[in-house]
Design a protein around this motif. Structure first.
Motif, PDB file in Angstrom:
ATOM      1  N   LEU A  90       0.830  -1.207   0.000  1.00 51.17           N
ATOM      2  CA  LEU A  90       0.000   0.000   0.000  1.00 51.17           C
ATOM      3  C   LEU A  90       0.863   1.256   0.000  1.00 51.17           C
ATOM      4  O   LEU A  90       0.566   2.237  -0.693  1.00 51.17           O
ATOM      5  N   GLY A  91       1.936   1.207   0.778  1.00 48.38           N
ATOM      6  CA  GLY A  91       2.813   2.369   0.858  1.00 48.38           C
ATOM      7  C   GLY A  91       3.477   2.686  -0.467  1.00 48.38           C
ATOM      8  O   GLY A  91       3.530   3.850  -0.889  1.00 48.38           O
ATOM      9  N   ARG A  92       3.961   1.673  -1.145  1.00 53.58           N
ATOM     10  CA  ARG A  92       4.598   1.885  -2.446  1.00 53.58           C
ATOM     11  C   ARG A  92       3.617   2.501  -3.442  1.00 53.58           C
ATOM     12  O   ARG A  92       4.017   3.290  -4.299  1.00 53.58           O
ATOM     13  N   ALA A  93       2.333   2.126  -3.311  1.00 57.71           N
ATOM     14  CA  ALA A  93       1.318   2.640  -4.239  1.00 57.71           C
ATOM     15  C   ALA A  93       0.814   4.023  -3.835  1.00 57.71           C
ATOM     16  O   ALA A  93      -0.064   4.582  -4.511  1.00 57.71           O
ATOM     17  N   GLY A  94       1.337   4.565  -2.753  1.00 57.32           N
ATOM     18  CA  GLY A  94       0.920   5.891  -2.312  1.00 57.32           C
ATOM     19  C   GLY A  94      -0.326   5.896  -1.457  1.00 57.32           C
ATOM     20  O   GLY A  94      -0.845   6.955  -1.094  1.00 57.32           O
ATOM     21  N   LEU A  95      -0.823   4.719  -1.085  1.00 51.98           N
ATOM     22  CA  LEU A  95      -2.030   4.616  -0.252  1.00 51.98           C
ATOM     23  C   LEU A  95      -1.620   4.644   1.225  1.00 51.98           C
ATOM     24  O   LEU A  95      -1.800   3.676   1.978  1.00 51.98           O
ATOM     25  N   LEU A  96      -1.070   5.772   1.629  1.00 46.18           N
ATOM     26  CA  LEU A  96      -0.436   5.866   2.939  1.00 46.18           C
ATOM     27  C   LEU A  96      -1.434   5.757   4.085  1.00 46.18           C
ATOM     28  O   LEU A  96      -1.171   5.095   5.088  1.00 46.18           O
ATOM     29  N   MET A  97      -2.573   6.426   3.951  1.00 43.41           N
ATOM     30  CA  MET A  97      -3.540   6.390   5.038  1.00 43.41           C
ATOM     31  C   MET A  97      -4.177   5.002   5.169  1.00 43.41           C
ATOM     32  O   MET A  97      -4.493   4.561   6.273  1.00 43.41           O
ATOM     33  N   GLU A  98      -4.350   4.334   4.048  1.00 46.98           N
ATOM     34  CA  GLU A  98      -4.871   2.963   4.100  1.00 46.98           C
ATOM     35  C   GLU A  98      -3.864   2.038   4.787  1.00 46.98           C
ATOM     36  O   GLU A  98      -4.240   1.152   5.563  1.00 46.98           O
ATOM     37  N   ALA A  99      -2.590   2.271   4.504  1.00 44.19           N
ATOM     38  CA  ALA A  99      -1.538   1.493   5.156  1.00 44.19           C
ATOM     39  C   ALA A  99      -1.515   1.773   6.654  1.00 44.19           C
ATOM     40  O   ALA A  99      -1.381   0.856   7.473  1.00 44.19           O
ATOM     41  N   LYS A 100      -1.653   3.042   7.006  1.00 46.72           N
ATOM     42  CA  LYS A 100      -1.652   3.429   8.433  1.00 46.72           C
ATOM     43  C   LYS A 100      -2.857   2.809   9.150  1.00 46.72           C
ATOM     44  O   LYS A 100      -2.745   2.310  10.286  1.00 46.72           O
ATOM     45  N   LYS A 101      -4.005   2.783   8.491  1.00 50.74           N
ATOM     46  CA  LYS A 101      -5.211   2.189   9.085  1.00 50.74           C
ATOM     47  C   LYS A 101      -5.012   0.696   9.321  1.00 50.74           C
ATOM     48  O   LYS A 101      -5.432   0.154  10.357  1.00 50.74           O
ATOM     49  N   LEU A 102      -4.366   0.029   8.361  1.00 50.81           N
ATOM     50  CA  LEU A 102      -4.104  -1.404   8.522  1.00 50.81           C
ATOM     51  C   LEU A 102      -3.210  -1.649   9.731  1.00 50.81           C
ATOM     52  O   LEU A 102      -3.455  -2.573  10.522  1.00 50.81           O
ATOM     53  N   ILE A 103      -2.194  -0.810   9.892  1.00 52.30           N
ATOM     54  CA  ILE A 103      -1.286  -0.950  11.041  1.00 52.30           C
ATOM     55  C   ILE A 103      -2.058  -0.770  12.347  1.00 52.30           C
ATOM     56  O   ILE A 103      -1.880  -1.523  13.306  1.00 52.30           O
TER      57      ILE A 103
END
Length: 622
Positions: free
Chosen positions: A397-410
């Protein structure tokens, strides 16, 4: 217990006599046959005979029989079990998932004053080792001395091995020094003990002191070097082993091939592969996977595939190794195809397979595919994702620029995120310019991993990108005050079986003057192409000119210059880097591949980069 409980319902198609019954016991192949023979023993009046009962116990307590509970039932019915029977049932439980039962049985053995022999103690010590029971081991040591077995080398070697496994190396050494007649097992156990506690140098000293070494001695030392990341030493020792005329076993070969994989020593790996074929060593599944892994990590996917195709019965490990190879080479679609093919032929993916395929999706930017595969783990494959799988998805997700989605998953993970997961998101924040989130994560990383120098550098870089110079300097000052250093960059190139290592600014290589002259020529050609060094990621307290000078001496640049000197025109150059390749070195390597018409394969900390004609297979995102 009623007699009927021991009598199976299945009947033999013929009724053997007493002699034939005993003969059948020796040829018995499964528990159902044994139960039928045991029933016949009751009929013939042999149920209480020592020899056939001992044979039954021996078979039932073997590792693969699945008859340990039956053995216990038989043993409990024996009026006066002899020492052999006690040893047999103790051995069975010592090798099982219930080693504590072996120690309980020994208590009964002591209570009944059963005589011991030299085979009693190794089984007990095996149980102690499986239970990590150091105190009980010491008690058994006292029994060995009390009962007069301190000169029995079989018992003493088992005790020595147990102390070594527990990490009680001082006790092991004291015992070793007192053994009047050490055999080769004594020496090998001591070497293994020092290796397990990290004292590789001492282990090698003992190895050198051995007058006679067997294949176990060599294998233990080679495996120890590989486990300690001393891969060059492992390869050197393997060559010494050959000079000594000792034929390596599969374990030694797996370790040596692993050393080649870590060093990127393709020529040596190929030579060992040819050697395996020449001397006719049976390539088992473990050795096959080691060969695949070696070719993958040395950048030769074609040879890895060739090894894979030659495996007659391909298990999940071999399929996973190939999928992982496509993953780190950035060939995500190919990895997905192989993942699909694996399931078509009836091989079920395991947790490691999913780590490989999710990594492939991450490196290739296959977001939808990666998310779908992650969701299928529990739903379709009944596999509960581990922290490694969550890390892969965060990276995806991070590589694709979906930073907030990645943060939510964490934030919603069922397990506590580790530094690797936070680090993946921090890297994505830096690449995609989300500096506020990057600063938050950088602080979390330093709190979670305060001894890791790279964490401070990454946070300082984020502050520098935000032009918050005071904060950037403060982070670096914290790092210096705590005495924390960053792991130095190291690049290696293997030529003619010799691995050459380079560090940033290194002048220790015997050809360094020639390398520097070569680099000056390269730099002139790069400048003519309009290249300007990218210095934004370098230390903050250097002037611009100093930054440009420093970046010219990065380890991969020195290795590439050396490769251009020592290889033929058009020959592929292979570089291994211990850290992530920096932005400037990546740009320079692309240009060199075009200017000098060379393919350059570079393996950094996480993946492969294939530079050719001014482009890289990573698509400039790594």
């Amino acid at each position: 217990m009623a007699l009927v409980s021991l009598t199976p319902t299945i009947k033999l198609s013929w009724e053997p006599n007493a002699t034939q019954t005993l003969s059948l016991l020796n040829r018995c192949s499964n528990m159902e046959e044994l139960k039928q023979i045991h029933a016949q023993m009751f009929k013939l009046g042999l149920a209480n005979e020592t020899v056939p009962l001992s044979n039954i116990l021996t078979f039932c307590t073997s590792r693969n029989s699945g008859g340990l509970s039956y053995a216990q039932m038989v043993f409990d019915r024996v009026n006066t079990p002899d020492t052999f029977m006690w040893n047999t049932i103790i051995r069975g439980f010592a090798n099982s998932s219930e080693p504590e039962q072996a120690l309980l049985l020994y208590q009964q053995m002591l209570t009944h004053s059963v005589p011991h022999n030299s085979y009693t103690f190794p089984f007990l010590l095996k149980a102690c080792s499986n239970l990590s029971a150091l105190e009980v081991t010491q008690q058994i040591h006292a029994q060995i001395i009390k009962l007069g077995f301190s000169s029995e080398v079989f018992a003493i070697n088992s005790l020595l091995h147990a102390y070594a496994i527990f990490g009680s190396i001082e006790s092991a050494r004291l015992l070793f020094d007192r053994i009047p007649h050490r055999d080769i097992v004594s020496w090998n156990s001591m070497i293994d003990g020092y290796i397990k506690c990290g004292a590789i140098k001492t282990a090698h000293e003992i190895f050198n002191d051995m007058k006679a070494k067997n294949v176990v001695s060599w294998t233990t030392m080679i495996s120890g070097y590989v486990g300690a990341s001393m891969n060059k030493e492992a390869l050197n020792l393997f060559h010494e082993m050959q000079i000594a005329g000792v034929k390596p076993d599969n374990i030694a070969l797996v370790s040596t091939i692993s050393a080649c994989a870590h060093l990127g020593a393709l020529d040596q790996g190929r030579w060992i592969h040819k050697y395996i074929k020449k001397i006719g060593i049976q390539v088992d599944p473990i050795l096959s996977c080691a060969l695949i892994d070696m070719y993958v990590k040395c950048g030769d996917m074609e040879e890895a595939l060739e090894v894979f195709r030659r495996i007659e019965k391909k298990g999940v490990s071999a399929w996973t190794a190939i999928i992982f190879g496509f993953a780190i080479h950035g060939q995500g679609r190919e990895a997905l195809n192989w993942f699909s093919e694996m399931q078509k032929v009836g091989i079920k993916p395991n947790l490691i397979t999913f780590t490989a395929i999710l990594t492939a999706c991450s490196y290739a930017g296959l977001v939808d595919e990666g998310k779908s595969l992650f969701e299928s783990m529990e739903r379709k494959h009944n596999l509960k994702p581990t922290i490694e799988h969550y890390g892969c998805v965060v990276d995806l997700l991070g590589r694709a620029g979906l930073l907030m989605e990645a943060k939510k998953l964490i934030d919603t993970m069922p397990v506590r995120p580790n530094s690797v997961i936070w680090g993946a998101l921090l890297k994505a924040c830096r690449i995609h310019g989300n500096l506020n989130l990057g600063k938050q994560i950088g602080k979390i990383l330093i709190e979670n991993d305060p001894e890791h120098g790279g964490r401070y550098i990454h946070l300082a870089t984020i502050y520098a990108m935000a032009r918050e110079w005071d904060h950037a300097v403060e982070v670096r000052r914290q790092m210096i005050d705590k005495g924390i250093t960053k792991l130095p960059g190291c690049s290696s190139i293997s030529l003619s079986g010799i691995s050459h290592e380079f560090f940033a600014g290194d002048r220790s290589h015997p050809h360094i003057d020639e390398i520097n002259r070569m680099w000056d020529q390269i730099a002139k050609r790069l400048k003519q192409e309009g290249y300007k060094p990218s210095t934004r990621g370098l230390l903050l307290d250097l002037e611009d000119e100093e930054k440009e000078t420093a970046i010219q001496k990065h380890s991969e640049k020195l290795a590439i210059a050396f490769g251009l000197i020592k290889t033929q025109p058009g020959e592929t150059i292979r570089i291994i880097k211990n850290l992530r390749v920096c932005e400037d070195c990546h740009t320079v390597t692309k240009l060199i591949s075009k200017l000098y018409a060379r393919e350059i394969i570079m393996r950094d900390r996480t993946r492969f980069h294939l530079f050719s004609d001014g482009k890289c297979t990573c698509g400039d995102y790594w």
